[in-house]
Design a protein around this motif. Structure first.
Motif: not given
Length: 857
Positions: A88-89, A91, A98-101, A104, A398-399, A407, A410
């Motif tokens: 899950s890390q 991201h 970078e990914t977002t909530a 995710e 952002t993550r 984290i 989500t």
């Protein structure tokens, strides 16, 4: 029952188990006892392998390569889904975005579909809706004009391929009579030599007049015929010139024709604004994806930030083109229920539900039917995020700005929203990053998932989660080769009654010793942050004691990471740098006391190595010593092998040519997650056969890399430098870790402790401030004392430690606690209480105080 017989994966010692289906099962045991080997490398791997057997032949072409777990028999196993901490890390994309909530949790994918299906484009300059025009829509517009208005139907002609005189001749042959050149109207039968000589094809246009009409009476067929002709001749463009002044509600662009003032309306079969001619892209899902070339802001490349060069160096600023949204103008022009996708992503999740209901109520029955599955998915995910206590988050977060607990939840939302039944869910520490006050939220959701006839297998150390399980499997008795046995397997009630289980011991032990009321070591040195305001911090002033163990507590989202990782660390790092400049304006008014320390080190959960070539032995420079030892063996000298030949990173060394020294081959299944399997050439050993023939104390180099730290320590007797580094790994509770385990497979807590061991290895004499985020993650309660011993060693040497922590055993050991809250998000970011554990426990409204009282009083 899932029947497991003779499992020998990694350190498991041919174990037999009957695991009940449709129950919540906790797998526990000391760190390194074999929990992951059983849960992920055996049960999940076999469940995934059998599921793939049900797929199409095109997918099954890889099945002969999929490894079966080393077991005599596994029966009755359902299809399996897993959530590991380390996976899950992942991201960041290949382009570093970078990914977002929202991404995710899986909500963003459904919102993209909603915006492409129901979005309306609005020109941001003219604030009018944009849609592809047709003769029918233009006729409808004409019918909205006031009565007794004269208008002309025209179309523009491009001059790319032909000269202006040639175009005039062609128009005349088509039987057309009038054109507008440079704001003057001419008959095609006139001599146009002079006006054409002044005509600039780069800045002027030719408007061909098709028809001159009035709104006094409408001949629909005549108007439609003219409009169809105009759309066909001009590749989808029509211009309407209205000759009289218009009322206020209908505005066009003023357009002069000779001495007459008219108003111009442009229509296009493409997505362009009829007033300013600005063009927009057709809405489709990838338009709303800043990872896609279709949707990305080209100015910032999708990061939302641009780098600015100034006298003080380089700094990042919000991209002026996309205002930090990371999307291009076409994506931001699309609105649903008054909001574009970025504006929606800036709202708290708990408010998006009301927005969705308002949108749904405005739909007709015909519009609702195709959108129903989409709206249901979005509602369920929003509901789950709220249920997990994340309603205060925004989808655009952002993550890297999320806490570890946020984290974890989500990622759980995405996994648990699948609504599968009769499935095996394998979860790695769902309690990770959760304050004890948050645990019930996740447990409630897990219980609901189990009620759908699913089997939940959770690898856990948290007492609340183990107590919530219906069935418990405990492995041990110790780590590595001393583990891998089933100590206990049965219902929770039987575990609590067991005398032989270490987990039962800590579950049953009543801790009633008085909480610490005085710090172990007094201090007069403090670092003070004044008016910290990063993210949700409410302009708080915080004092951190030096040469003590400080712990920052509070429920998930209360502002702990914002305070320590995003405010205190960057300010101290800048203050202690050579330039000595501190960006105080960003998130804090002042910082004092930095001169009392020599350096600040942040040990976070980020990967210490991004590829499977990185292992603990290379990270701590153990491997150099080990390779030198092998190169000095008589067999190696006879074959003229140098230490470089024993490197699996060197092309000129003795690494396996097929897997290039990783020991693994990645298989891309495209429609599923990638599968990693042992290399069939070297069988996961990383080396060529010639290198594996060289042995030191009866072990080859691949076998040495399989040794745990605890096993390697006596093995390398007589090698004091090597044993010193191994001792530091043992001291931070990593004695169970194999020397050759790829670093990307470590949990966040293991990464932190590995970094800490590396700093212990340097034996710096500087006064260092260590900042850590949940160093106990992944540790069995019985192993936490080793980390506390390590902290005691650092404090005795004159260093200082500030931790973000949820573990009550570690919080209890603190000299000073800073409790943030009272809630998460906008309701957090304040100091609830500071002081010793006893003082925090005495506070009436502190969640941390309540948890301390519940466990230790």
């Amino acid at each position: 029952m899932i029947q497991v017989r003779g499992v020998r994966v990694h350190n498991l010692k041919s174990i037999d188990l009957d695991i009940p289906l449709n129950q919540l099962i906790a797998v526990c045991g000391v760190s390194g006892s074999g929990k992951t080997s059983l849960a992920f490398d055996t049960l999940y791997a076999e469940g995934q392998r059998r599921y793939l057997e049900t797929l199409s032949p095109s997918a099954r072409q890889y099945l002969n390569q999929l490894p079966k777990p080393d077991a005599d028999q596994i029966t009755q196993i359902p299809p399996a889904i897993a959530l590991r901490q380390n996976t899950s890390q992942r991201h960041f994309t290949s382009r570093g975005l970078e990914t977002t909530a929202g991404i995710e949790s899986g909500i963003q994918h459904y919102l993209r579909l909603l915006f492409s299906a129901s979005g309306q484009i609005f020109c941001p300059d003219c604030e009018i809706p944009i849609s592809p025009q047709s003769p029918e829509t233009v006729l409808a517009f004409i019918k909205t004009l006031p009565t007794d208005l004269r208008f002309q139907i025209c179309y523009p002609v491009t001059t790319e391929e032909h000269s202006s005189p040639e175009i005039m001749q062609e128009l005349k042959q088509q039987g057309l009579n009038r054109v507008i050149l440079n704001h003057e109207e001419y008959q095609l039968s006139d001599d146009l030599t002079e006006p054409l000589s002044q005509f600039d094809t780069n800045t002027h246009e030719i408007l061909v007049v098709l028809d001159r009409l009035s709104t006094r009476s409408f001949d629909d067929s005549r108007i439609l015929e003219s409009l169809e002709f105009a759309f066909n001749e001009s590749a989808g463009k029509v211009t309407l010139l209205v000759m009289e002044p218009l009322s206020g509600q209908t505005t066009g662009i003023p357009f002069q024709i000779g001495q007459r003032q008219s108003f111009r309306f442009d229509f296009s079969a493409d997505m362009s604004c009829p007033q300013c001619q600005r063009e927009f892209a057709q809405p489709e899902p990838q338009l709303f994806n800043f990872f896609s070339p279709s949707g990305v802001c080209t100015n910032c490349g999708g990061s939302g930030l641009i780098s600015i060069e100034s006298s003080g160096g380089r700094s990042a600023e919000t991209c002026p083109h996309c205002q930090g949204s990371r999307l291009n103008a076409s994506a931001l022009a699309v609105r649903v229920n008054g909001s574009n996708i970025d504006q929606l992503g800036q709202q708290p999740i708990q408010q998006i539900g009301a927005w969705l209901e308002q949108f749904s109520e405005g739909l007709t029955a015909t519009e609702t039917k195709p959108l129903a599955p989409l709206l249901r998915e979005i509602r369920e995910r929003l509901s789950l995020l709220n249920e997990l206590g994340l309603g205060y988050l925004t989808l655009n977060r952002t993550r890297s700005t999320l806490s570890s607990g946020e984290i974890q939840r989500t990622a759980l939302t995405s996994l648990l929203s699948s609504n599968l039944v009769n499935t095996l869910y394998v979860l790695d520490e769902p309690s990770s990053g959760l304050h004890p006050a948050d645990s019930h939220r996740v447990l409630t959701v897990l219980q609901k998932l189990r009620q759908l006839n699913n089997t939940l297998l959770i690898v856990e150390h948290d007492a609340a989660f183990i107590r919530a399980a219906e069935y418990v499997i405990e492995l041990g008795p110790a780590a590595g080769r001393a583990g891998g046995e089933v100590i206990f397997s049965g219902p929770l009630e039987a575990l609590l009654a067991s005398n032989s289980s270490p987990t039962s011991r800590f579950l049953n032990t009543a801790e009633n010793r008085a909480l610490k009321s005085v710090p172990d070591q007094p201090t007069s040195e403090w670092i003070t942050l004044t008016d910290a305001s990063r993210n949700n911090l409410q302009n708080i002033t915080v004092k951190f004691p030096l040469r003590q163990l400080s712990v920052v507590t509070g429920i998930s989202g209360s502002g702990k990471s914002s305070l320590i990782e995003q405010t205190l660390f960057p300010l101290l790092a800048a203050e202690l740098s050579e330039t000595g400049t501190s960006p105080l304006a960003d998130g804090c008014q002042s910082l004092s006391g930095a001169e009392q320390i020599d350096e600040v080190i942040l040990l976070d959960h980020s990967f210490t190595g991004q590829n499977p070539r990185s292992i603990p032995a290379t990270y701590l420079n153990l491997f150099d010593d080990i390779r030198s030892i092998f190169a000095q063996t008589p067999d190696a000298r006879l074959r003229n092998l140098s230490p470089g030949h024993f490197s699996f990173n060197s092309k000129s060394g003795g690494r396996c040519p097929v897997c290039k020294g990783t020991g693994k081959i990645e298989i891309d299944l495209q429609f599923l997650a990638d599968i990693s399997m042992d290399c069939q050439e070297c069988h996961g050993k990383r080396y060529q056969r010639e290198l594996l023939e060289i042995k030191y104390r009866k072990l080859n180099i691949a076998e040495v890399l399989k040794l745990t730290v605890d096993e390697a320590f006596p093995f390398f007797r007589g090698q004091p430098a090597l044993q010193k580094k191994l001792k530091q790994l043992k001291d931070v509770g990593l004695g169970y870790l194999p020397l050759g385990q790829p670093l990307p497979t470590l949990s966040g807590g293991e990464c932190q402790r590995l970094k800490l061991a590396a700093y212990l290895n340097t034996s710096s004499r500087n006064k260092t401030l260590f900042l850590m985020n949940e160093p106990t993650r992944g540790l069995h309660p019985l192993d936490i004392q080793s980390v506390l011993n390590c902290f005691h060693y650092l404090l005795t040497a004159g260093h200082s430690i500030i931790l973000i922590e949820h573990n009550l055993d570690l919080i209890r050991a603190a000299d000073h606690i800073i409790d943030l809250g009272p809630e998460g998000g906008a309701e957090g970011g304040r100091i609830v209480v500071t002081g010793t554990p006893a003082e925090v426990a005495a506070h009436p409204t502190s969640y941390t105080g309540m948890a301390l009282n519940a466990k230790f009083s």
